[in-house]
Design a protein around this motif. Structure first.
Motif, mmCIF file in Angstrom:
data_model
loop_
_atom_site.group_PDB
_atom_site.id
_atom_site.type_symbol
_atom_site.label_atom_id
_atom_site.label_comp_id
_atom_site.label_asym_id
_atom_site.label_seq_id
_atom_site.Cartn_x
_atom_site.Cartn_y
_atom_site.Cartn_z
ATOM 1 N N ASN A 22 -0.236 8.928 7.830
ATOM 2 C CA ASN A 22 -0.158 8.541 9.160
ATOM 3 C C ASN A 22 0.452 7.296 9.419
ATOM 4 N N CYS A 23 -0.349 6.275 8.831
ATOM 5 C CA CYS A 23 -0.113 4.970 8.868
ATOM 6 C C CYS A 23 1.497 4.837 8.230
ATOM 7 N N GLN A 25 3.643 6.632 7.837
ATOM 8 C CA GLN A 25 4.925 7.122 8.768
ATOM 9 C C GLN A 25 4.995 6.249 10.012
ATOM 10 N N LYS A 26 3.955 5.785 10.708
ATOM 11 C CA LYS A 26 4.186 5.060 11.814
ATOM 12 C C LYS A 26 4.700 3.514 11.687
ATOM 13 N N SER A 27 4.722 3.041 10.442
ATOM 14 C CA SER A 27 5.076 1.683 9.934
ATOM 15 C C SER A 27 6.186 1.537 9.187
ATOM 16 N N ASN A 28 7.155 2.930 9.250
ATOM 17 C CA ASN A 28 8.193 3.057 8.527
ATOM 18 C C ASN A 28 8.046 2.714 6.876
ATOM 19 N N CYS A 34 -0.566 -0.966 5.984
ATOM 20 C CA CYS A 34 -1.690 -0.020 5.907
ATOM 21 C C CYS A 34 -2.664 -0.269 4.663
#
Length: 79
Positions: A22-23, A25-28, A34
């Motif tokens: 999830n991290c 994905q959120k941080s490109n 992460c």
């Protein structure tokens, strides 16, 4: 969920592994953002091996020897 509960899931430490995904994905996919999630997975896996033994296995955790190496590298980076 704490580390002790995470080691009791099937597979062990799955919530920690999902948190990394999830991290990322959120941080490109910037892994350095992460670090907290990766450290939490390593902590969970370390607890898992303490409870189940060095020969235990979880698809979410690196093998015991690799985990110890990764933890050692992390501690050297932090020093």
């Amino acid at each position: 969920m704490g580390s002790k509960e995470d080691t009791q899931t099937d597979p062990p430490c799955i919530s920690r592994a999902c948190a990394i995904q999830n991290c990322l994905q959120k941080s490109n996919y910037k892994e350095e953002k992460c670090r907290k999630e990766v450290d939490a997975l390593y902590e969970c896996c370390n607890q898992f091996y303490q409870e189940k033994g060095e020969d235990a296995s979880s698809v979410c955790c690196p093998k015991y020897d690799l985990l110890k190496l990764k933890i050692k590298q992390r501690s050297q980076e932090s020093a």
